[in-house]
Design a protein around this motif. Structure first.
Motif, PDB file in Angstrom:
ATOM      1  N   TYR A  44       0.824  -1.208   0.000  1.00 13.24           N
ATOM      2  CA  TYR A  44       0.000   0.000   0.000  1.00 13.24           C
ATOM      3  C   TYR A  44       0.860   1.261   0.000  1.00 13.24           C
ATOM      4  O   TYR A  44       0.512   2.261  -0.632  1.00 13.24           O
ATOM      5  CB  TYR A  44      -0.963   0.008   1.186  1.00 13.24           C
ATOM      6  N   ASP A  92       1.973   1.666  -3.561  1.00 12.08           N
ATOM      7  CA  ASP A  92       0.860   2.172  -4.378  1.00 12.08           C
ATOM      8  C   ASP A  92       0.680   3.676  -4.157  1.00 12.08           C
ATOM      9  O   ASP A  92       0.478   4.432  -5.116  1.00 12.08           O
ATOM     10  CB  ASP A  92      -0.451   1.457  -4.029  1.00 12.08           C
ATOM     11  N   SER A  98       3.508   5.617  -5.870  1.00  5.76           N
ATOM     12  CA  SER A  98       3.344   5.600  -7.332  1.00  5.76           C
ATOM     13  C   SER A  98       2.239   6.561  -7.773  1.00  5.76           C
ATOM     14  O   SER A  98       2.416   7.325  -8.733  1.00  5.76           O
ATOM     15  CB  SER A  98       2.998   4.193  -7.817  1.00  5.76           C
ATOM     16  N   ASN A  99       1.112   6.522  -7.062  1.00  4.01           N
ATOM     17  CA  ASN A  99       0.016   7.433  -7.406  1.00  4.01           C
ATOM     18  C   ASN A  99       0.395   8.886  -7.171  1.00  4.01           C
ATOM     19  O   ASN A  99       0.029   9.761  -7.964  1.00  4.01           O
ATOM     20  CB  ASN A  99      -1.251   7.069  -6.615  1.00  4.01           C
ATOM     21  N   LYS A 153      -5.355  11.025  -8.710  1.00  2.00           N
ATOM     22  CA  LYS A 153      -4.179  10.262  -8.286  1.00  2.00           C
ATOM     23  C   LYS A 153      -3.836  10.538  -6.826  1.00  2.00           C
ATOM     24  O   LYS A 153      -3.448   9.632  -6.085  1.00  2.00           O
ATOM     25  CB  LYS A 153      -2.975  10.566  -9.186  1.00  2.00           C
ATOM     26  N   SER A 167      -4.740   4.487  -0.462  1.00  2.19           N
ATOM     27  CA  SER A 167      -3.747   3.453  -0.172  1.00  2.19           C
ATOM     28  C   SER A 167      -3.117   3.666   1.196  1.00  2.19           C
ATOM     29  O   SER A 167      -2.875   2.708   1.936  1.00  2.19           O
ATOM     30  CB  SER A 167      -2.652   3.434  -1.252  1.00  2.19           C
ATOM     31  N   SER A 203       6.312   7.091   2.019  1.00  2.00           N
ATOM     32  CA  SER A 203       5.165   7.287   1.125  1.00  2.00           C
ATOM     33  C   SER A 203       4.243   8.389   1.641  1.00  2.00           C
ATOM     34  O   SER A 203       3.699   9.170   0.849  1.00  2.00           O
ATOM     35  CB  SER A 203       4.391   5.985   0.960  1.00  2.00           C
TER      36      SER A 203
END
Length: 106
Positions: free
Chosen positions: A16, A19, A22-23, A42, A49, A86
């Motif tokens: 997650y 993800d 990346s988004n 996005k 996520s 992230s």
């Protein structure tokens, strides 16, 4: 917490978190291209996520609060690091998208 369950939680943090990152990166690229609707979508996907990752992390924390200690492994540290990176990247992506939007409006 059983080892397999612990491993599953760690993998969810990594998946997650990946993800989300990346988004967030795709949001920046969309904003750079002037596609702010896609950038917004996005960012929303990245945040979704991160919520999933937080749910996994909260489960692990709850178990530890109950006295069910988990062994700290390099993989667990990596999962936590991946999630925190992230989160920071997604926050930064929001700011970059906003900067591109302001530039586009001028």
């Amino acid at each position: 917490m059983e080892e397999q369950t612990n491993l599953e939680v760690i993998m969810e943090l990594i998946i997650y978190g990946g993800d989300a990152k990346s988004n967030a990166m795709e949001a920046i690229q969309a904003a750079k291209a002037g596609d702010f609707e896609s950038a917004k979508a996005k960012i929303s996907a990245a945040e979704a996520s991160l919520v999933k990752a937080h749910h996994s992390q909260t489960g692990m924390l709850t178990e530890e609060a109950k006295g069910n200690k988990s062994e700290i492994s390099l993989l667990m540290v990596h999962g936590q690091d991946h999630l925190m990176t992230s989160m920071a990247f997604t926050d930064l992506a929001k700011e970059i998208v906003d900067v591109y939007k302001r530039i586009d409006e001028k």
